[in-house]
Design a protein around this motif. Structure first.
Motif, PDB file in Angstrom:
ATOM      1  N   LEU A 214      -2.738  -0.573   3.852  1.00  0.00           N
ATOM      2  CA  LEU A 214      -4.046  -1.080   4.254  1.00  0.00           C
ATOM      3  C   LEU A 214      -5.091  -0.311   3.456  1.00  0.00           C
ATOM      4  N   GLY A 215      -5.785  -1.012   2.581  1.00  0.00           N
ATOM      5  CA  GLY A 215      -6.773  -0.356   1.723  1.00  0.00           C
ATOM      6  C   GLY A 215      -8.044  -0.039   2.486  1.00  0.00           C
ATOM      7  N   CYS A 216      -8.309   1.220   2.720  1.00  0.00           N
ATOM      8  CA  CYS A 216      -9.498   1.638   3.470  1.00  0.00           C
ATOM      9  C   CYS A 216     -10.381   2.509   2.595  1.00  0.00           C
ATOM     10  N   THR A 217     -11.662   2.340   2.743  1.00  0.00           N
ATOM     11  CA  THR A 217     -12.616   3.189   2.044  1.00  0.00           C
ATOM     12  C   THR A 217     -13.296   4.095   3.052  1.00  0.00           C
ATOM     13  N   GLN A 218     -13.939   5.125   2.546  1.00  0.00           N
ATOM     14  CA  GLN A 218     -14.613   6.105   3.402  1.00  0.00           C
ATOM     15  C   GLN A 218     -15.657   5.453   4.306  1.00  0.00           C
ATOM     16  N   ASP A 219     -16.340   4.430   3.799  1.00  0.00           N
ATOM     17  CA  ASP A 219     -17.392   3.788   4.588  1.00  0.00           C
ATOM     18  C   ASP A 219     -16.959   2.446   5.189  1.00  0.00           C
ATOM     19  N   THR A 220     -15.699   2.116   5.078  1.00  0.00           N
ATOM     20  CA  THR A 220     -15.073   0.893   5.621  1.00  0.00           C
ATOM     21  C   THR A 220     -15.557  -0.405   4.982  1.00  0.00           C
ATOM     22  N   HIS A 221     -16.198  -0.323   3.825  1.00  0.00           N
ATOM     23  CA  HIS A 221     -16.641  -1.517   3.113  1.00  0.00           C
ATOM     24  C   HIS A 221     -15.858  -1.647   1.812  1.00  0.00           C
ATOM     25  N   PRO A 222     -15.612  -2.873   1.358  1.00  0.00           N
ATOM     26  CA  PRO A 222     -14.846  -3.047   0.127  1.00  0.00           C
ATOM     27  C   PRO A 222     -15.565  -2.506  -1.101  1.00  0.00           C
ATOM     28  N   ILE A 223     -14.786  -2.360  -2.163  1.00  0.00           N
ATOM     29  CA  ILE A 223     -15.333  -1.947  -3.453  1.00  0.00           C
ATOM     30  C   ILE A 223     -15.154  -3.113  -4.424  1.00  0.00           C
ATOM     31  N   VAL A 224     -16.223  -3.443  -5.117  1.00  0.00           N
ATOM     32  CA  VAL A 224     -16.193  -4.435  -6.191  1.00  0.00           C
ATOM     33  C   VAL A 224     -17.008  -3.841  -7.326  1.00  0.00           C
ATOM     34  N   ASP A 225     -16.315  -3.508  -8.413  1.00  0.00           N
ATOM     35  CA  ASP A 225     -17.029  -2.880  -9.523  1.00  0.00           C
ATOM     36  C   ASP A 225     -16.149  -2.938 -10.762  1.00  0.00           C
ATOM     37  N   TYR A 226     -16.747  -2.621 -11.872  1.00  0.00           N
ATOM     38  CA  TYR A 226     -15.961  -2.518 -13.096  1.00  0.00           C
ATOM     39  C   TYR A 226     -15.093  -1.271 -13.011  1.00  0.00           C
ATOM     40  N   ALA A 227     -13.835  -1.390 -13.411  1.00  0.00           N
ATOM     41  CA  ALA A 227     -12.917  -0.247 -13.414  1.00  0.00           C
ATOM     42  C   ALA A 227     -13.372   0.727 -14.501  1.00  0.00           C
ATOM     43  N   PRO A 228     -13.700   1.969 -14.136  1.00  0.00           N
ATOM     44  CA  PRO A 228     -14.276   2.914 -15.102  1.00  0.00           C
ATOM     45  C   PRO A 228     -13.425   3.115 -16.362  1.00  0.00           C
ATOM     46  N   ALA A 229     -12.132   3.146 -16.239  1.00  0.00           N
ATOM     47  CA  ALA A 229     -11.269   3.430 -17.391  1.00  0.00           C
ATOM     48  C   ALA A 229     -10.863   2.182 -18.172  1.00  0.00           C
ATOM     49  N   PHE A 230     -11.259   0.996 -17.695  1.00  0.00           N
ATOM     50  CA  PHE A 230     -10.836  -0.251 -18.326  1.00  0.00           C
ATOM     51  C   PHE A 230     -12.039  -1.174 -18.530  1.00  0.00           C
ATOM     52  N   PRO A 231     -12.683  -1.094 -19.676  1.00  0.00           N
ATOM     53  CA  PRO A 231     -13.875  -1.916 -19.937  1.00  0.00           C
ATOM     54  C   PRO A 231     -13.602  -3.408 -19.727  1.00  0.00           C
ATOM     55  N   GLY A 232     -14.497  -4.050 -18.999  1.00  0.00           N
ATOM     56  CA  GLY A 232     -14.396  -5.490 -18.770  1.00  0.00           C
ATOM     57  C   GLY A 232     -13.500  -5.890 -17.609  1.00  0.00           C
ATOM     58  N   VAL A 233     -12.824  -4.910 -16.985  1.00  0.00           N
ATOM     59  CA  VAL A 233     -11.930  -5.205 -15.862  1.00  0.00           C
ATOM     60  C   VAL A 233     -12.670  -4.925 -14.557  1.00  0.00           C
ATOM     61  N   ILE A 234     -12.677  -5.901 -13.661  1.00  0.00           N
ATOM     62  CA  ILE A 234     -13.328  -5.735 -12.360  1.00  0.00           C
ATOM     63  C   ILE A 234     -12.273  -5.381 -11.329  1.00  0.00           C
ATOM     64  N   PHE A 235     -12.528  -4.316 -10.578  1.00  0.00           N
ATOM     65  CA  PHE A 235     -11.652  -3.877  -9.492  1.00  0.00           C
ATOM     66  C   PHE A 235     -12.200  -4.402  -8.177  1.00  0.00           C
ATOM     67  N   VAL A 236     -11.324  -4.934  -7.347  1.00  0.00           N
ATOM     68  CA  VAL A 236     -11.710  -5.409  -6.015  1.00  0.00           C
ATOM     69  C   VAL A 236     -10.672  -4.884  -5.038  1.00  0.00           C
ATOM     70  N   GLY A 237     -11.098  -4.185  -3.993  1.00  0.00           N
ATOM     71  CA  GLY A 237     -10.148  -3.663  -3.014  1.00  0.00           C
ATOM     72  C   GLY A 237     -10.846  -2.958  -1.882  1.00  0.00           C
ATOM     73  N   GLY A 238     -10.041  -2.363  -1.010  1.00  0.00           N
ATOM     74  CA  GLY A 238     -10.581  -1.602   0.108  1.00  0.00           C
ATOM     75  C   GLY A 238     -11.200  -2.466   1.184  1.00  0.00           C
ATOM     76  N   PHE A 239     -10.578  -3.588   1.470  1.00  0.00           N
ATOM     77  CA  PHE A 239     -11.140  -4.488   2.481  1.00  0.00           C
ATOM     78  C   PHE A 239     -10.843  -4.040   3.909  1.00  0.00           C
ATOM     79  N   THR A 240     -10.143  -2.925   4.063  1.00  0.00           N
ATOM     80  CA  THR A 240      -9.924  -2.302   5.356  1.00  0.00           C
ATOM     81  C   THR A 240      -9.353  -3.274   6.392  1.00  0.00           C
ATOM     82  N   GLY A 241      -8.516  -4.187   5.940  1.00  0.00           N
ATOM     83  CA  GLY A 241      -7.920  -5.149   6.858  1.00  0.00           C
ATOM     84  C   GLY A 241      -8.838  -6.285   7.253  1.00  0.00           C
ATOM     85  N   HIS A 242     -10.003  -6.369   6.655  1.00  0.00           N
ATOM     86  CA  HIS A 242     -10.975  -7.407   6.989  1.00  0.00           C
ATOM     87  C   HIS A 242     -11.295  -8.280   5.774  1.00  0.00           C
TER      88      HIS A 242
END
Length: 100
Positions: A35-63
């Protein structure tokens, strides 16, 4: 990994929810996931720092379901426009609520 107490609880609840299945109900396989959880319980959507042009989406905390449709629309826009829409700004990695 599925734990016996959780699996036993599920096995007792499912027949109550679906009583017509009880005579035929038999567990043949189980699976578990992280279960992907973040410190603030909100998902993350952003460019992956180490991979130019790649968008990371995760941490939906089961929601993920409540966010899924709208995030899908916004990510489709990002894919066609080449940048993240401003509506996704609160979910980027540099937000204060994630800490450092």
């Amino acid at each position: 990994m599925p734990t016996p107490p959780v699996q036993k609880a599920i096995e007792t609840i499912v027949p109550r929810i679906f009583p017509l299945l009880t005579p035929q109900l038999r567990v043949v396989q189980r699976c578990a996931g992280i279960l992907g959880c973040t410190q603030d319980t909100h998902p993350i959507v952003d460019y992956a720092p180490a991979f130019p042009g790649v968008i990371f989406v995760g941490g939906f905390t089961g929601h993920g379901m409540p966010f899924g449709m709208r995030f899908g629309q916004l990510l489709a826009k990002a894919a066609t426009d080449g940048f993240l829409p401003s509506a996704l700004r609160p979910f980027q990695l540099d937000r204060p609520s994630l800490g450092k």
